[in-house]
Scaffold this motif. Structure first.
Motif, PDB file in Angstrom:
ATOM      1  N   LEU A 190      22.066 -13.092  74.252  1.00 28.30           N
ATOM      2  CA  LEU A 190      21.579 -13.051  72.880  1.00 28.30           C
ATOM      3  C   LEU A 190      20.269 -13.816  72.788  1.00 28.30           C
ATOM      4  CD1 LEU A 190      22.205 -12.192  69.933  1.00 28.30           C
ATOM      5  CD2 LEU A 190      23.270 -14.447  69.634  1.00 28.30           C
ATOM      6  N   TYR A 191      19.234 -13.146  72.319  1.00 28.50           N
ATOM      7  CA  TYR A 191      17.908 -13.742  72.231  1.00 28.50           C
ATOM      8  C   TYR A 191      17.562 -14.187  70.823  1.00 28.50           C
ATOM      9  CZ  TYR A 191      12.798 -14.064  72.642  1.00 28.50           C
ATOM     10  OH  TYR A 191      11.489 -14.491  72.613  1.00 28.50           O
ATOM     11  N   ASP A 192      18.041 -13.422  69.837  1.00 25.21           N
ATOM     12  CA  ASP A 192      17.716 -13.764  68.448  1.00 25.21           C
ATOM     13  C   ASP A 192      18.764 -13.178  67.515  1.00 25.21           C
ATOM     14  OD1 ASP A 192      16.276 -14.830  66.316  1.00 25.21           O
ATOM     15  OD2 ASP A 192      14.981 -13.074  66.118  1.00 25.21           O
ATOM     16  N   PHE A 193      19.061 -13.896  66.471  1.00 20.62           N
ATOM     17  CA  PHE A 193      19.990 -13.426  65.436  1.00 20.62           C
ATOM     18  C   PHE A 193      19.523 -13.971  64.111  1.00 20.62           C
ATOM     19  CE2 PHE A 193      23.494 -14.248  62.533  1.00 20.62           C
ATOM     20  CZ  PHE A 193      24.155 -13.023  62.506  1.00 20.62           C
ATOM     21  N   VAL A 208      18.906  -9.368  68.596  1.00 23.77           N
ATOM     22  CA  VAL A 208      18.099  -9.020  69.768  1.00 23.77           C
ATOM     23  C   VAL A 208      18.828  -9.470  71.030  1.00 23.77           C
ATOM     24  CG1 VAL A 208      15.880  -9.231  70.931  1.00 23.77           C
ATOM     25  CG2 VAL A 208      15.983  -9.302  68.420  1.00 23.77           C
ATOM     26  N   TRP A 209      19.053  -8.497  71.921  1.00 23.37           N
ATOM     27  CA  TRP A 209      19.699  -8.765  73.211  1.00 23.37           C
ATOM     28  C   TRP A 209      18.703  -8.524  74.324  1.00 23.37           C
ATOM     29  CZ3 TRP A 209      24.462 -10.751  74.085  1.00 23.37           C
ATOM     30  CH2 TRP A 209      25.390 -10.715  73.040  1.00 23.37           C
ATOM     31  N   CYS A 235      15.464  -4.597  79.728  1.00 20.21           N
ATOM     32  CA  CYS A 235      15.538  -3.981  78.402  1.00 20.21           C
ATOM     33  C   CYS A 235      15.609  -5.046  77.320  1.00 20.21           C
ATOM     34  CB  CYS A 235      16.768  -3.070  78.322  1.00 20.21           C
ATOM     35  SG  CYS A 235      17.077  -2.353  76.690  1.00 20.21           S
ATOM     36  N   ILE A 236      14.845  -4.818  76.253  1.00 17.68           N
ATOM     37  CA  ILE A 236      14.969  -5.608  75.026  1.00 17.68           C
ATOM     38  C   ILE A 236      15.629  -4.712  73.992  1.00 17.68           C
ATOM     39  CG2 ILE A 236      13.784  -6.891  73.218  1.00 17.68           C
ATOM     40  CD1 ILE A 236      11.463  -7.286  75.167  1.00 17.68           C
ATOM     41  N   ASN A 237      16.833  -5.046  73.613  1.00 19.74           N
ATOM     42  CA  ASN A 237      17.590  -4.256  72.632  1.00 19.74           C
ATOM     43  C   ASN A 237      17.557  -4.968  71.290  1.00 19.74           C
ATOM     44  OD1 ASN A 237      20.766  -4.349  71.467  1.00 19.74           O
ATOM     45  ND2 ASN A 237      19.790  -2.351  71.569  1.00 19.74           N
ATOM     46  N   HIS A 275      28.142   7.015  56.699  1.00 16.54           N
ATOM     47  CA  HIS A 275      27.427   5.791  56.367  1.00 16.54           C
ATOM     48  C   HIS A 275      26.677   5.280  57.596  1.00 16.54           C
ATOM     49  CE1 HIS A 275      30.921   5.328  53.337  1.00 16.54           C
ATOM     50  NE2 HIS A 275      29.870   5.871  52.724  1.00 16.54           N
ATOM     51  N   LEU A 276      25.466   4.819  57.376  1.00 14.61           N
ATOM     52  CA  LEU A 276      24.707   4.252  58.478  1.00 14.61           C
ATOM     53  C   LEU A 276      25.381   2.979  58.965  1.00 14.61           C
ATOM     54  CD1 LEU A 276      22.163   4.132  60.279  1.00 14.61           C
ATOM     55  CD2 LEU A 276      21.104   2.754  58.475  1.00 14.61           C
ATOM     56  N   ALA A 277      25.638   2.912  60.271  1.00 17.20           N
ATOM     57  CA  ALA A 277      26.271   1.719  60.844  1.00 17.20           C
ATOM     58  C   ALA A 277      25.293   0.878  61.648  1.00 17.20           C
ATOM     59  CB  ALA A 277      27.447   2.125  61.735  1.00 17.20           C
ATOM     60  N   VAL A 278      24.368   1.541  62.337  1.00 21.73           N
ATOM     61  CA  VAL A 278      23.461   0.831  63.245  1.00 21.73           C
ATOM     62  C   VAL A 278      22.118   1.560  63.326  1.00 21.73           C
ATOM     63  CG1 VAL A 278      23.037   0.151  65.642  1.00 21.73           C
ATOM     64  CG2 VAL A 278      25.318  -0.064  64.706  1.00 21.73           C
ATOM     65  N   PHE A 279      21.059   0.787  63.351  1.00 20.52           N
ATOM     66  CA  PHE A 279      19.746   1.282  63.747  1.00 20.52           C
ATOM     67  C   PHE A 279      19.305   0.433  64.929  1.00 20.52           C
ATOM     68  CE2 PHE A 279      14.989   0.720  63.127  1.00 20.52           C
ATOM     69  CZ  PHE A 279      14.652   1.895  63.776  1.00 20.52           C
ATOM     70  N   PHE A 280      18.954   1.070  66.052  1.00 21.14           N
ATOM     71  CA  PHE A 280      18.574   0.295  67.230  1.00 21.14           C
ATOM     72  C   PHE A 280      17.231   0.754  67.777  1.00 21.14           C
ATOM     73  CE2 PHE A 280      20.766   3.979  68.970  1.00 21.14           C
ATOM     74  CZ  PHE A 280      19.971   4.347  70.046  1.00 21.14           C
ATOM     75  N   GLU A 281      16.549  -0.178  68.414  1.00 18.90           N
ATOM     76  CA  GLU A 281      15.293   0.087  69.102  1.00 18.90           C
ATOM     77  C   GLU A 281      15.333  -0.645  70.443  1.00 18.90           C
ATOM     78  OE1 GLU A 281      11.845   0.677  65.849  1.00 18.90           O
ATOM     79  OE2 GLU A 281      12.594  -1.382  65.975  1.00 18.90           O
ATOM     80  N   ASN A 282      15.240   0.114  71.529  1.00 18.57           N
ATOM     81  CA  ASN A 282      15.246  -0.476  72.866  1.00 18.57           C
ATOM     82  C   ASN A 282      13.886  -0.299  73.517  1.00 18.57           C
ATOM     83  OD1 ASN A 282      17.946  -0.962  72.485  1.00 18.57           O
ATOM     84  ND2 ASN A 282      18.659   0.631  73.862  1.00 18.57           N
ATOM     85  N   ASN A 283      13.316  -1.387  74.023  1.00 19.57           N
ATOM     86  CA  ASN A 283      12.129  -1.318  74.869  1.00 19.57           C
ATOM     87  C   ASN A 283      12.598  -1.465  76.306  1.00 19.57           C
ATOM     88  OD1 ASN A 283      10.556  -1.092  72.604  1.00 19.57           O
ATOM     89  ND2 ASN A 283       9.912  -3.223  72.582  1.00 19.57           N
ATOM     90  N   MET A 284      12.422  -0.415  77.117  1.00 21.83           N
ATOM     91  CA  MET A 284      13.066  -0.332  78.425  1.00 21.83           C
ATOM     92  C   MET A 284      12.027  -0.112  79.524  1.00 21.83           C
ATOM     93  SD  MET A 284      15.809   2.417  76.887  1.00 21.83           S
ATOM     94  CE  MET A 284      17.165   2.296  78.046  1.00 21.83           C
ATOM     95  N   LEU A 285      12.231  -0.778  80.665  1.00 16.21           N
ATOM     96  CA  LEU A 285      11.349  -0.535  81.803  1.00 16.21           C
ATOM     97  C   LEU A 285      11.431   0.936  82.195  1.00 16.21           C
ATOM     98  CD1 LEU A 285      11.841  -3.641  84.133  1.00 16.21           C
ATOM     99  CD2 LEU A 285      10.205  -3.304  82.278  1.00 16.21           C
ATOM    100  N   ILE A 286      10.314   1.576  82.258  1.00 15.30           N
ATOM    101  CA  ILE A 286      10.272   3.027  82.379  1.00 15.30           C
ATOM    102  C   ILE A 286      10.814   3.537  83.707  1.00 15.30           C
ATOM    103  CG2 ILE A 286       7.941   3.217  83.356  1.00 15.30           C
ATOM    104  CD1 ILE A 286       7.493   5.498  81.269  1.00 15.30           C
TER     105      ILE A 286
END
Length: 236
Positions: free
Chosen positions: A98-101, A126-127, A137-139, A214-225
């Motif tokens: 866990l990086y940020d909450f 942020v994970w 990956c930054i999730n 109902h919307l449960a989650v919105f996610f954005e992952n920055n991943m090593l290509i």
């Protein structure tokens, strides 16, 4: 002349692949130097370099500056059906931290992406995911407050966001909208992943909904290509 040289490069690249398989090289193992490969296969170093470039292109090997060539780590397979990460090499056992909450109000961007009123209360989690050797990956996950009203940092640190929702809240994720695009690392992202600024990354983002829509989650992952591939289903 170019055609013959290219043919020799291709033939040598296949021979090196065969050597890696027969001698049981593992991901992360270092290849012999260009000089030793040239001696082993009785070819010029220029030919070896061409063959290694072909192996770099097809992701068989990776190059580390001032160190040499190494067998490439296996790609992490991202399932677009069960939203989990899986790797043949690590059997799905990626590490995460866990990086940020924080609890925030939806700004214009998040309100637009999540189709929520501005200033709606949401959790931002942020994970950082690692394959055991590097961050890959930054999730960043956003959860509306109505989905998990009593979510705390301690709870968030206990498991990835998807597990928190499906296990703790007993919410079944019924459908999703997902998208993969290319982006380039900004300064902060580059610092976290320890990569050069403007390095290419995959941006994998999506919306997940429960059975009631109902919307449960919105996610954005920055991943090593070069570390991820996408599949429809993971066979366990």
């Amino acid at each position: 002349m170019k055609k013959n040289l290219l043919t020799l490069d291709v033939a040598l690249s296949k021979e090196i692949k065969y050597m890696l398989k027969e001698e049981h090289y593992l991901p992360g193992d270092k290849l012999p130097s260009e000089r030793k490969l040239a001696e082993l296969f009785h070819v010029q170093r220029l030919t070896v370099r061409g063959a290694l470039n072909l192996l770099l292109q097809d992701k068989t090997i990776i190059s580390k500056p001032r160190s040499g060539y190494y067998v490439a780590p296996k790609r992490i397979l991202q399932s677009i059906r069960n939203f989990s990460l899986h790797s043949e090499e690590y059997s799905g056992q990626l590490t995460y931290e866990l990086y940020d909450f924080k609890k925030i109000e939806a700004d214009n961007y998040l309100a637009s992406e999540m189709l929520l009123p501005e200033k709606s209360k949401i959790y931002k989690i942020v994970w950082l995911y690692s394959d055991g050797t590097q961050l890959i990956c930054i999730n960043t996950t956003y959860i509306p407050e109505y989905i998990y009203p009593d979510l705390t940092q301690q709870i968030a640190a206990s498991a990835p966001a998807i597990d928190l929702i499906t296990n703790n809240r007993q919410i079944t994720l019924a459908k999703s909208n997902q998208k993969v695009t290319l982006l380039y690392a900004d300064t902060k992202t580059a610092q976290i992943l320890n990569i050069p600024v403007d390095s290419p990354l995959m941006k994998y983002k999506g919306l997940m909904y429960d059975k009631q829509g109902h919307l449960a989650v919105f996610f954005e992952n920055n991943m090593l290509i070069d570390r991820f591939g996408f599949i429809r289903e993971v066979v366990l």
